[in-house]
Design an enzyme around this catalytic site. Structure first.
Site, PDB file in Angstrom:
ATOM      1  N   TYR A  10       0.807  -1.214   0.000  1.00  0.00           N
ATOM      2  CA  TYR A  10       0.000   0.000   0.000  1.00  0.00           C
ATOM      3  C   TYR A  10       0.846   1.272   0.000  1.00  0.00           C
ATOM      4  CZ  TYR A  10      -4.361  -2.514   0.601  1.00  0.00           C
ATOM      5  OH  TYR A  10      -5.458  -3.308   0.390  1.00  0.00           O
ATOM      6  N   THR A 119       6.579   2.084   9.611  1.00  0.00           N
ATOM      7  CA  THR A 119       6.353   2.623  10.956  1.00  0.00           C
ATOM      8  C   THR A 119       7.083   1.747  11.977  1.00  0.00           C
ATOM      9  OG1 THR A 119       4.219   3.404  10.218  1.00  0.00           O
ATOM     10  CG2 THR A 119       4.560   3.294  12.588  1.00  0.00           C
ATOM     11  N   LYS A 204       5.520  10.187  14.363  1.00  0.00           N
ATOM     12  CA  LYS A 204       4.600   9.406  13.513  1.00  0.00           C
ATOM     13  C   LYS A 204       3.635   8.586  14.383  1.00  0.00           C
ATOM     14  CE  LYS A 204       2.769   6.320  10.895  1.00  0.00           C
ATOM     15  NZ  LYS A 204       2.157   6.233   9.624  1.00  0.00           N
ATOM     16  N   HIS A 242     -17.092  24.697  18.766  1.00  0.00           N
ATOM     17  CA  HIS A 242     -16.072  25.488  19.459  1.00  0.00           C
ATOM     18  C   HIS A 242     -14.810  25.500  18.589  1.00  0.00           C
ATOM     19  CE1 HIS A 242     -12.947  26.558  22.288  1.00  0.00           C
ATOM     20  NE2 HIS A 242     -13.877  26.949  23.151  1.00  0.00           N
ATOM     21  N   CYS A 258      -2.839   0.753  10.757  1.00  0.00           N
ATOM     22  CA  CYS A 258      -2.046   1.786  11.438  1.00  0.00           C
ATOM     23  C   CYS A 258      -2.602   2.134  12.806  1.00  0.00           C
ATOM     24  CB  CYS A 258      -2.031   3.057  10.602  1.00  0.00           C
ATOM     25  SG  CYS A 258      -1.498   2.755   8.938  1.00  0.00           S
ATOM     26  N   LYS A 313     -12.789   0.952   6.618  1.00  0.00           N
ATOM     27  CA  LYS A 313     -13.423   2.267   6.554  1.00  0.00           C
ATOM     28  C   LYS A 313     -14.046   2.450   5.170  1.00  0.00           C
ATOM     29  CE  LYS A 313      -9.493   5.137   5.211  1.00  0.00           C
ATOM     30  NZ  LYS A 313      -8.728   6.335   5.530  1.00  0.00           N
TER      31      LYS A 313
HETATM   32  N1  SAJ Z   1     -12.275   6.044  12.520  1.00  0.00           N
HETATM   33  C1  SAJ Z   1     -13.316   6.293  13.401  1.00  0.00           C
HETATM   34  N2  SAJ Z   1     -13.653   7.583  13.673  1.00  0.00           N
HETATM   35  C2  SAJ Z   1     -13.003   8.627  13.101  1.00  0.00           C
HETATM   36  C3  SAJ Z   1     -11.950   8.371  12.218  1.00  0.00           C
HETATM   37  C4  SAJ Z   1     -11.602   7.078  11.940  1.00  0.00           C
HETATM   38  O1  SAJ Z   1     -13.924   5.364  13.956  1.00  0.00           O
HETATM   39  O2  SAJ Z   1     -13.379   9.766  13.392  1.00  0.00           O
HETATM   40  C5  SAJ Z   1     -11.876   4.669  12.229  1.00  0.00           C
HETATM   41  C6  SAJ Z   1     -11.965   4.318  10.759  1.00  0.00           C
HETATM   42  O3  SAJ Z   1     -13.255   3.933  10.399  1.00  0.00           O
HETATM   43  C7  SAJ Z   1     -10.978   3.191  10.659  1.00  0.00           C
HETATM   44  C8  SAJ Z   1      -9.898   3.607  11.655  1.00  0.00           C
HETATM   45  O4  SAJ Z   1     -10.499   4.537  12.519  1.00  0.00           O
HETATM   46  O5  SAJ Z   1     -11.534   1.962  11.066  1.00  0.00           O
HETATM   47  C9  SAJ Z   1      -8.675   4.215  11.020  1.00  0.00           C
HETATM   48  O6  SAJ Z   1      -9.021   5.052   9.922  1.00  0.00           O
HETATM   49  P1  SAJ Z   1      -8.323   6.442   9.623  1.00  0.00           P
HETATM   50  O7  SAJ Z   1      -9.002   7.044   8.457  1.00  0.00           O
HETATM   51  O8  SAJ Z   1      -8.280   7.256  10.848  1.00  0.00           O
HETATM   52  O9  SAJ Z   1      -6.813   6.079   9.356  1.00  0.00           O
HETATM   53  P2  SAJ Z   1      -5.976   5.163   8.329  1.00  0.00           P
HETATM   54  O10 SAJ Z   1      -5.522   3.962   9.085  1.00  0.00           O
HETATM   55  O11 SAJ Z   1      -6.685   4.937   7.045  1.00  0.00           O
HETATM   56  O12 SAJ Z   1      -4.721   6.143   8.067  1.00  0.00           O
HETATM   57  C10 SAJ Z   1      -4.018   6.700   9.166  1.00  0.00           C
HETATM   58  C11 SAJ Z   1      -3.781   8.177   8.876  1.00  0.00           C
HETATM   59  N3  SAJ Z   1      -3.308   8.847  10.086  1.00  0.00           N
HETATM   60  C12 SAJ Z   1      -3.864   9.974  10.523  1.00  0.00           C
HETATM   61  O13 SAJ Z   1      -4.805  10.512   9.988  1.00  0.00           O
HETATM   62  C13 SAJ Z   1      -3.243  10.572  11.760  1.00  0.00           C
HETATM   63  C14 SAJ Z   1      -2.770   8.306   7.752  1.00  0.00           C
HETATM   64  O14 SAJ Z   1      -2.420   9.656   7.574  1.00  0.00           O
HETATM   65  C15 SAJ Z   1      -1.517   7.497   8.073  1.00  0.00           C
HETATM   66  O15 SAJ Z   1      -0.594   7.543   7.009  1.00  0.00           O
HETATM   67  C16 SAJ Z   1      -1.917   6.063   8.247  1.00  0.00           C
HETATM   68  O16 SAJ Z   1      -2.824   5.997   9.344  1.00  0.00           O
HETATM   69  C17 SAJ Z   1      -0.661   5.258   8.516  1.00  0.00           C
HETATM   70  O17 SAJ Z   1      -0.190   4.597   7.596  1.00  0.00           O
HETATM   71  O18 SAJ Z   1      -0.097   5.356   9.624  1.00  0.00           O
END
Ligand code: SAJ
Length: 419
Positions: A10, A119, A204, A242, A258, A313
């Site tokens: 990926y 990572t 990170k 807010h 991640c 997601k």
């Molecule tokens: N999720 C929630 N609520 C939210 C946001 C996400 O329940 O408000 C869930 C999602 O449905 C999913 C999980 O969290 O199951 C993770 O999804 P995500 O969209 O937060 O993250 P990833 O794993 O697709 O990508 C993250 C990203 N990190 C951040 O936004 C801080 C991406 O920038 C990183 O590169 C990636 O992890 C990584 O490779 O570390």
């Protein structure tokens, strides 16, 4: 400039595509022969917008080649997975990274740049990778430049984010960071921030841990509001008005490769101190059970449940650590008949009517865009009991064609009779 990228997954594959598109010659290396053959044909084995076109162009113009073994190059990038170990602290399994380093070692030459994008826990570059490279007789910082530059792209927008995101380059020495920055300047349009390797490693991990803790807070609020008969979605929406508040979205749990993985890399390095980090993990890990508990109050075992979305997601084809998998397993264990419709997963993408037919509950676990514009009148006609449990809160609750329960009105569940 020739770049050798280890790992065509990926992160590695989109990186290869972007490098070739910026006029570099790239050799992609993977231990999986099928992946190597696919890329050499100009094809891809993962879904990511814009990726196939770039790989095709790169292979056609000979800028991209794939192989099972590395070659000499100017720059080596390690982009292999770092899963959790199955130990008490779910620590980081460095096996693929260390094997990757060992694979490139015979090809290293003076003044090569070695980049770890995978990572990794704090201090890994310094304590594990530097000694391996120095065992060849090189001095890191003088002969070989070693940096950790964590990937930070979001699946679904990887190509754009590789170019436009800010990039952290953590060097073992300042000279390493300088050389690393020079490399990323060739294609990164965001800021390139120089630091040392251990700061890059922990920053990170902190980004993803911040997100995990924030989501855990949203999920805990959901449990609290369920108890207190309060609409959690309205609470979060209003709090977020807010200017300095940004509560994330509650959901069925946290998946992907991640966010549910990285916090443990910090925790396992300092388990007695990382209390908040561990608690957030526990709260998010509980969410699949919360979903099943609510379903138990809604419909009887033996009933048919139509699951929409098994990926971790929306709008991605990735099921790694998806909470949907655990939810489906728990439901089947309890005797529910579960059928799945997911347009992003080939084997579940062609059976919409069949999945809905005679169903007692439509359970939304991933909020794919395809679900938003379905004809819910038709959906309700197919179902035995037209009822939706939307754990992603993605459908309009005022839909006249079908009854929808989401986290905002879930506290009303007690009033709904089991069918
Ligand atoms: N999720 C929630 N609520 C939210 C946001 C996400 O329940 O408000 C869930 C999602 O449905 C999913 C999980 O969290 O199951 C993770 O999804 P995500 O969209 O937060 O993250 P990833 O794993 O697709 O990508 C993250 C990203 N990190 C951040 O936004 C801080 C991406 O920038 C990183 O590169 C990636 O992890 C990584 O490779 O570390």
């Amino acid at each position: 400039m020739k770049v050798c990228v280890l790992g065509m997954g990926y992160i590695g594959l989109p990186t290869i595509a972007v490098l070739a598109n910026h006029n570099m010659n790239v050799l992609g290396v993977d231990i999986n022969k099928e992946v190597v053959d696919t890329v050499n044909k100009g094809l891809i084995h993962i879904k990511e917008p814009g990726l196939e076109k770039l790989i095709k162009e790169g292979v056609k113009s000979n800028k991209i080649r794939a192989s099972l073994v590395p070659e000499e190059a100017d720059v080596f990038i390690i982009a292999v997975p770092t899963p959790n170990n199955n130990d008490k602290y779910f620590s980081c399994d460095l096996d693929y990274v260390l094997k990757g380093i060992k694979m490139i070692m015979p090809y290293l030459k003076k003044h090569n740049l070695v980049i770890i994008e995978s990572t990794i826990p704090p201090l890994t570059t310094e304590q594990y990778i530097k000694p391996l490279i120095e065992s060849l007789g090189f001095k890191v910082g003088l002969d070989i430049y070693l940096v950790h530059s964590p990937e930070r792209v979001i699946p679904g927008a990887i190509i754009a984010e590789l170019i436009h995101n800010n990039r952290v380059v953590g060097g073992i020495t300042p000279k390493c960071a300088d050389i690393g920055k020079g490399f990323y300047k060739r294609f990164v349009k965001g800021d390139i921030i120089k630091t040392d390797a251990k700061v890059a490693e922990l920053s990170k991990l902190s980004e993803n841990t911040f997100r995990d803790i924030n989501i855990a807070f949203a999920n805990e609020l959901t449990l609290i509001c369920r108890e207190l008969n309060i609409n959690v979605l309205e609470v979060i929406d209003i709090a977020n008005k807010h200017p300095r508040v940004n509560i994330h979205k509650p959901g069925p749990g946290v998946g992907g490769h991640c966010i549910p993985v990285d916090p443990y890399f910090i925790y396992s390095k300092a388990p007695n101190i990382s209390r908040l980090i561990k608690l957030a993990r526990d709260i998010n890990n509980y969410m699949p059970k919360f979903v099943v508990k609510n379903i138990n109050e809604l419909i009887k075992p033996n009933s048919k449940i139509s699951v929409f979305g098994i990926t971790y997601k929306a709008n991605v084809d990735d099921i790694r650590n998806s909470p949907a998998l655990e939810i489906i397993r728990l439901l089947r264990d309890k005797g529910y008949k579960v059928e799945i419709y997911d347009p992003y997963i080939k084997e579940y993408s062609n059976n919409l009517n069949e999945v809905l037919n005679n169903s007692n509950l439509l359970l939304i676990l991933a909020d794919h865009k395809e679900y938003k514009n379905l004809d819910y009148k038709k959906v309700s006609e197919l179902m035995q009991k037209p009822l939706i449990f939307d754990t992603r809160n993605c459908l309009d609750i005022n839909n006249k064609d079908i009854e929808i329960i989401n986290y905002g009105n879930i506290y009303k569940l007690n009033e709904i009779k089991k069918v």
